[in-house]
Scaffold this motif. Structure first.
Motif, mmCIF file in Angstrom:
data_model
loop_
_atom_site.group_PDB
_atom_site.id
_atom_site.type_symbol
_atom_site.label_atom_id
_atom_site.label_comp_id
_atom_site.label_asym_id
_atom_site.label_seq_id
_atom_site.Cartn_x
_atom_site.Cartn_y
_atom_site.Cartn_z
ATOM 1 N N LYS A 1 -2.513 1.363 -4.314
ATOM 2 C CA LYS A 1 -3.811 1.110 -3.617
ATOM 3 C C LYS A 1 -3.718 0.006 -2.785
ATOM 4 O O LYS A 1 -3.379 -1.094 -3.477
ATOM 5 C CB LYS A 1 -5.137 1.183 -4.210
ATOM 6 C CG LYS A 1 -5.463 2.510 -5.137
ATOM 7 C CD LYS A 1 -6.592 2.539 -6.010
ATOM 8 C CE LYS A 1 -6.832 3.736 -6.863
ATOM 9 N NZ LYS A 1 -7.954 3.616 -7.604
ATOM 10 N N LYS A 2 -4.265 -0.164 -1.466
ATOM 11 C CA LYS A 2 -4.235 -1.109 -0.866
ATOM 12 C C LYS A 2 -5.344 -2.497 -1.594
ATOM 13 O O LYS A 2 -4.395 -3.585 -1.454
ATOM 14 C CB LYS A 2 -5.170 -1.149 0.648
ATOM 15 C CG LYS A 2 -4.860 -2.005 1.606
ATOM 16 C CD LYS A 2 -5.501 -1.871 2.852
ATOM 17 C CE LYS A 2 -5.635 -2.903 4.108
ATOM 18 N NZ LYS A 2 -5.652 -2.574 5.126
ATOM 19 N N ALA A 3 -6.231 -2.230 -1.947
ATOM 20 C CA ALA A 3 -6.850 -3.285 -2.692
ATOM 21 C C ALA A 3 -6.223 -3.774 -4.071
ATOM 22 O O ALA A 3 -6.497 -4.954 -4.359
ATOM 23 C CB ALA A 3 -8.361 -2.719 -3.193
ATOM 24 N N GLU A 4 -5.278 -3.214 -4.448
ATOM 25 C CA GLU A 4 -4.530 -3.897 -5.584
ATOM 26 C C GLU A 4 -3.303 -4.535 -5.088
ATOM 27 O O GLU A 4 -2.597 -5.545 -5.940
ATOM 28 C CB GLU A 4 -3.964 -2.615 -6.510
ATOM 29 C CG GLU A 4 -4.819 -1.846 -7.043
ATOM 30 C CD GLU A 4 -4.526 -0.509 -8.195
ATOM 31 O OE1 GLU A 4 -3.448 -0.363 -7.693
ATOM 32 O OE2 GLU A 4 -5.268 -0.078 -8.835
ATOM 33 N N ALA A 5 -2.987 -4.406 -3.854
ATOM 34 C CA ALA A 5 -1.758 -5.138 -3.247
ATOM 35 C C ALA A 5 -1.999 -6.298 -2.956
ATOM 36 O O ALA A 5 -1.804 -7.018 -1.780
ATOM 37 C CB ALA A 5 -1.132 -4.191 -2.262
ATOM 38 N N VAL A 6 -2.051 -7.318 -4.065
ATOM 39 C CA VAL A 6 -2.395 -8.861 -4.002
ATOM 40 C C VAL A 6 -1.202 -9.365 -4.698
ATOM 41 O O VAL A 6 -0.981 -9.217 -5.815
ATOM 42 C CB VAL A 6 -3.816 -9.163 -4.650
ATOM 43 C CG1 VAL A 6 -3.962 -10.567 -4.541
ATOM 44 C CG2 VAL A 6 -4.953 -8.305 -3.826
ATOM 45 N N LEU A 7 -0.449 -10.000 -3.813
ATOM 46 C CA LEU A 7 0.521 -11.045 -4.601
ATOM 47 C C LEU A 7 0.453 -12.322 -3.892
ATOM 48 O O LEU A 7 0.430 -12.716 -2.888
ATOM 49 C CB LEU A 7 1.867 -10.439 -4.144
ATOM 50 C CG LEU A 7 2.988 -10.935 -4.834
ATOM 51 C CD1 LEU A 7 3.127 -10.419 -6.624
ATOM 52 C CD2 LEU A 7 4.454 -10.328 -4.400
#
Lengths: 231, 296
Positions: A168-174
């Motif tokens: 999910k886009k919301a999880e794509a945190v790096l």
């Protein structure tokens, strides 16, 4: 038996065999032995691989093909196993002598022609979500060494980064932490692995050349997969 | 890595085939075996104008220790590398008499077939042929009056290198053919594998070349003065060098986990002294085969 008698007999047997096999074999399947041969190579690989993992993957041949509802199972005379697929189509592959000797099949509830079946190498995912930059480089290097082991065409290629794959886009945190600085890496829509059809995932490409060799890469949400990037 | 999960039945016989199936890692104590039956059409002998049709028994076995039997060949995979295979190789060369070559045994290989060889001996009657030389020279069969070439075990080795998982450079070297048991043949082939072109269908395309020494060439394509006395086709001493080039295709159709239909075709063109030999009726030959095999 004379050859003139033998040939029609053989042709008849061939015809009956083909017809019999076609009737007897319902559903879609992949030979477990053939898959085993491809998958056991990693298990027998003797060089460093502690930062790697190997799965068996079903990759849709076309972007429009979904993995939703697809199930894979190992069926033999005495071996029956369900092999759950993750969203990228990967599953842990059991290396079982009994299944090999029974000439078991990997049974699929979809048309086999919709998918490619192959081993998939990726980097191990850390439970705490924190990756040292040096460790990611080392993991990518391990992956490259393995690819060179199985494919001489990788001889001239180099490690250039790691792809973090999210559903999910919301999880794509790096986040990249270097000293006191903290940088958020951009995410884009893309395929989980090179060669996969479609762009159904949110991915963050961490390219080594863009960032210092030291530092830490933090993923607050666990990625589905870490794919090595080669050029 | 689906490298050479392809199985390819050898169109055995012909100039006998030395096959090296891909290394086949499996659990300790296991084996992978194919047994079957089919038909093949192949030249009466290398360089013959006409083909003959024979039954094709099929056998291929690979064991977990690396030993394999494939048609008329047997060998041992000594390498653990997925990119480089090598090991010793034995091959059974078929008999050749005035009727041509004898039948053989199919295996599971690439379809390009490195040729094996054979040795020749005098016929049992000491070379006296009923009807005399004139009858032989008019018979249209160049093998009439030629020494019989008996079955023979050849020995050597193989070395296969994978340029990519789908592209294999295959080499096998076999020694022991000829009257002096000193015939040598090197077969090199480039094989391109399409293991999953369609579900349950796999293909192997191959192109190869054979190089032989003069002992080998003379055993198969030479005509000794004594043989010429019997058949009057002209004494001929064949020298070594490039012997032939080959193109092959193999198609395997996995009908079920246990049954496979395997078919292949191969075109061969003789070159050099083999082409120029009085035994050679035409330089271009072809072989086709199909067989149904059961996987145990």
């Amino acid at each position: 038996m004379k050859i003139k008698t033998l040939i029609p007999t053989v042709l008849l047997a061939l015809g009956l065999g083909v017809q019999g096999c076609a009737l007897a074999q319902d559903g879609e399947w992949v030979s477990y032995r053939d898959a085993y041969k491809a998958m056991v190579v990693f298990a027998k690989y003797g060089k460093p691989k502690n930062l790697l993992q190997m799965h068996y993957q079903l990759s849709p041949q076309e972007a429009a093909t979904s993995l939703d509802g697809v199930s894979l199972s190992l069926n033999g005379k005495t071996v029956q196993l369900n092999l759950p697929l993750d969203p990228t189509g990967r599953t842990s592959f059991p290396l079982l002598k009994a299944a090999y000797d029974e000439n078991a099949v990997l049974a699929l509830n979809r048309k086999a022609s919709l998918f490619a079946f192959h081993p998939r190498l990726s980097l191990a995912v850390r439970a705490d979500g924190a990756y040292d930059a040096a460790e990611l480089r080392a993991a990518c290097e391990q992956a490259l060494q393995y690819q060179r082991y199985v494919n001489a065409a990788f001889g001239a290629r180099k490690c250039v980064g790691v792809r973090f794959v999210y559903q999910k886009k919301a999880e794509a945190v790096l986040q990249l932490r270097d000293g006191g600085r903290e940088t958020l890496l951009p995410s884009v829509d893309g395929a989980a692995f090179d060669g996969d059809a479609g762009a159904g995932f949110r991915v963050v490409n961490y390219r080594f050349s863009d960032w210092p060799e030291r530092g830490q890469v933090v993923s607050p949400f666990p990625p589905l997969a870490l794919a090595p990037l080669f050029d | 890595m689906h490298k050479l999960l392809v199985l390819a039945l050898v169109g055995a016989c012909g100039a006998a085939v030395a096959q090296t199936p891909a290394t086949n890692p499996m659990p300790d104590g296991s084996r992978d075996m194919y047994v079957g039956l089919g038909v093949q059409s192949l030249p009466r002998y290398d360089g013959a104008r006409h083909n003959k049709t024979l039954a094709l028994p099929v056998l291929q076995v690979q064991w977990s220790n690396g030993i394999f039997v494939s048609g008329l060949s047997a060998g041992w995979h000594l390498s653990n590398s997925p990119s480089w295979e090598y090991g010793p190789l034995l091959a059974l060369a078929p008999r050749r008499d005035e009727d041509g070559i004898s039948g053989g045994l199919g295996g599971v290989g690439d379809g390009s077939g490195g040729g094996a060889g054979a040795t020749s001996i005098l016929p049992g009657d000491g070379g006296i042929v009923p009807g005399g030389p004139d009858k032989l020279s008019k018979s249209g069969n160049p093998l009439l009056g030629m020494d019989v070439i008996q079955r023979r075990i050849l020995y050597g080795g193989f070395s296969n290198y994978y340029l990519t998982p789908a592209l294999r450079l295959s080499n096998n070297l076999l020694y022991g053919a000829g009257n002096g048991h000193d015939g040598l043949r090197l077969h090199t082939a480039l094989q391109y594998m399409l293991p999953n072109a369609l579900p349950h269908h796999s293909f192997v395309l191959s192109a190869g070349v054979s190089v032989v020494n003069s002992a080998y060439s003379n055993a198969y394509f030479g005509v000794s003065p004594r043989e010429n006395e019997r058949n009057r086709i002209g004494a001929f001493r064949a020298g070594g060098g490039v012997h032939d080039v080959r193109l092959g295709v193999r198609w395997n159709w996995a009908l079920s986990p246990s049954w496979m239909l395997t078919s292949g075709a191969q075109a061969t063109r003789l070159l050099g002294d083999a082409k120029d030999s009085p035994l050679t009726e035409r330089p271009n030959n072809w072989t086709v085969s199909t067989a149904l095999a059961y996987r145990f």
